[in-house]
Design an enzyme around this catalytic site. Structure first.
Site, short mmCIF file in Angstrom:
data_model
loop_
_atom_site.label_atom_id
_atom_site.label_comp_id
_atom_site.label_asym_id
_atom_site.label_seq_id
_atom_site.Cartn_x
_atom_site.Cartn_y
_atom_site.Cartn_z
N PHE A 108 41.25 -23.43 -0.47
CA PHE A 108 41.53 -23.55 0.96
C PHE A 108 40.45 -22.88 1.82
O PHE A 108 40.76 -22.30 2.87
CB PHE A 108 42.92 -22.98 1.30
N CYS A 109 39.20 -22.97 1.36
CA CYS A 109 38.07 -22.37 2.12
C CYS A 109 38.28 -20.88 2.31
O CYS A 109 37.79 -20.31 3.30
CB CYS A 109 37.88 -23.02 3.49
N ASN A 110 39.02 -20.25 1.43
CA ASN A 110 39.30 -18.82 1.58
C ASN A 110 38.98 -18.12 0.26
O ASN A 110 39.88 -17.71 -0.48
CB ASN A 110 40.78 -18.63 1.97
#
Ligand SMILES: Cc1ncc(COP(=O)(O)O)c(C=O)c1O
Length: 480
Positions: free
Chosen positions: A402-404
């Site tokens: 999640f781009c995290n």
């Protein structure tokens, strides 16, 4: 095949839910809204559980916007003819509405319209006056579009310092944050960035960090992208220097419009690295000089998205008609039930099916749940297989990191050494899949479900029933 005890789905579930979460009944207006304005969701048999990815829009938003577009003529607001003045008026109406909605005083804040939260973050990063004495402080669980600011900091000699988040809750140690805020060595420009709500774990970090950081001389960049869709943000009470968001996450339509809300006095500190159409009052080719426009205009590069920005006014009106506190209450009830329902799914030997990466209660957390699935002997089930099965059942959830990456690395227990060893391989680039295989082909991601504006009990029950089928899955021989 293993013997498993499946929970008995049925009408009793809903009765038990309503009894356990009496506040839910007070959000019944959202059921009416869903039936009237979002009927396409149920008509298409979609189970939408990716609100942190993007919100859903009401039919009336699109109709109102279409009506606006079909009945009048609009020109580029950079001119000053009748059609452009009309477009300017609608853009300014949205701008004023954003300030009102977030209770931001126009004397204190300006609204800069951008394409999305990432572009707002880039504007801050590229313009912030980092120098060799500066610190860029941020929590581990920031989105990559915040992490990316470290490249601007690095290029100007500033140091980047990360505050870890701690599993299983995935909260940052508050004392550790204050200690780092206290350790400001120099009065140079120093920036503290954190998400009001993590898009990985759903953790809501304390908003009082804003004032505490400011008292200690920091500027604060609050990433509100995952927070504002289901929570009230009162910029009269909490006043970060910079706040970023994407409107499609709040009300689904339009995409392509976000905002940087910036305090006027903080804006003066920023140094624009270039100028563009719309950002200057005067520029000369022969004199090789330019004057920047004042306020928001200096940051809105090129023609604004003048046909879509007016739809922000329409979207905010929809949220106001429902009430953000009602949306918040509903999401909290559904999240509480889903956490409990998923946590009680157990294999016949008592081992949990799911490990949640984030708080196990509803206090200071939003409706975003990240998790992985495990078999009865504790082996991880590949999140890609979970997604494939969800797709077959028309359940929209999300898998991956999640781009995290900071939250993902922490949740999955990946060490700096393991990550370094993959980055230090002598390949100039790696695809995500190559990197995943280098780290560990199976445990380099998670499954995320998120509830929002018009989620209902049927959605979360569908997720619980979907998850329960994996009690019967076997991921391979025990001794492999
Ligand atoms: C917390 C957070 N910050 C920033 C972003 C980036 O938003 P966008 O992709 O709209 O630029 C996202 C998107 O998911 C997010 O969840």
């Amino acid at each position: 095949m293993e013997t498993t005890v499946l929970p008995a789905p049925g009408a009793d579930d809903e009765a038990a839910f309503l009894a356990a979460y009496p506040a839910y009944a007070r959000t019944a207006a959202i059921d009416e809204l869903r039936a009237a304005e979002f009927s396409r969701v149920d008509a298409q048999g979609e189970i939408y559980l990716d609100y942190t990815g993007g919100g859903l829009y009401a039919a009336s938003q699109v109709r109102a916007h279409a009506e606006q577009l079909l009945t009048r003529v609009y020109g580029n607001p950079h001119s000053s003819n009748p059609t452009s003045l009309r477009a300017s008026e609608l853009v300014e109406r949205s701008r004023a509405h954003v300030l009102r909605y977030f209770n931001a005083s126009p004397d204190d804040y300006v609204v800069i319209f951008v394409n999305n939260a990432s572009q707002a973050l880039k504007l801050v990063g590229e313009s912030y006056p980092f120098d060799g004495r500066s610190t860029f402080l941020l929590t581990f669980d920031n989105h990559n579009s915040v992490n990316g600011i470290r490249e601007f900091a690095r290029a100007r000699g500033a140091r980047t310092v990360y505050v870890p988040v701690v599993p299983p809750d995935m909260r940052a140690d508050a004392a550790g944050v204050l200690e780092r805020l206290d350790s400001l060595a120099s009065p140079a420009a120093n920036l503290f960035a954190y998400p009001a709500q993590s898009n990985f774990s759903g953790v809501q970090h304390p908003l009082d960090w804003v004032a505490r950081a400011q008292e200690r001389g920091w500027d604060v960049l609050l990433d509100a992208a995952a927070f504002v869709p289901t929570n009230r943000l009162d910029l009269g009470a909490v006043r970060p220097e910079f706040v970023v968001m994407s409107f499609y996450k709040m009300f689904g339509y339009p995409t392509g419009v976000g905002a940087l809300l910036a305090r006027r006095r903080a804006l003066e500190k920023l140094r624009r690295p270039w100028f563009a159409g719309g950002t200057i009052t005067v520029a000369s080719v022969q004199a090789d000089r330019h004057y920047l426009a004042p306020g928001a205009a200096a940051f809105e590069e090129g023609s604004p998205s003048y046909l879509t920005i007016p739809a922000v006014d329409i979207g905010l009106s929809l949220i106001e008609s429902v009430g953000i506190d009602t949306i918040h209450a509903r999401v909290r009830c559904l999240t509480g039930w889903l956490i409990d329902a998923l946590s009680t799914l157990r294999h016949d030997n008592g081992e949990p099916l799911i490990r949640l990466y984030g708080p196990a209660g509803t206090e200071a957390r939003g409706g975003t749940l990240a998790m992985n699935f495990y078999d009865r002997v504790g082996r991880h089930l590949d999140h890609r297989a979970i997604e494939q099965q969800a797709n077959r059942e028309r359940i929209s959830l999300r898998t991956g990191c999640f781009c995290n990456p900071g939250a993902g690395e922490t949740a999955l227990g990946l060490s700096k050494g393991e990550l370094d060893s993959c980055f230090l391989r002598s390949t100039p680039r790696m695809t995500f899949d190559q990197f995943r295989i280098c780290i560990d082909p199976k445990s380099s991601g998670a499954v995320r479900v998120s509830v929002g504006l018009v989620s209902n009990f049927a959605d979360v029950r569908a997720m619980r029933n979907f998850a329960a089928q994996f009690l019967e899955w076997d991921d391979g021989p025990e001794d492999c």
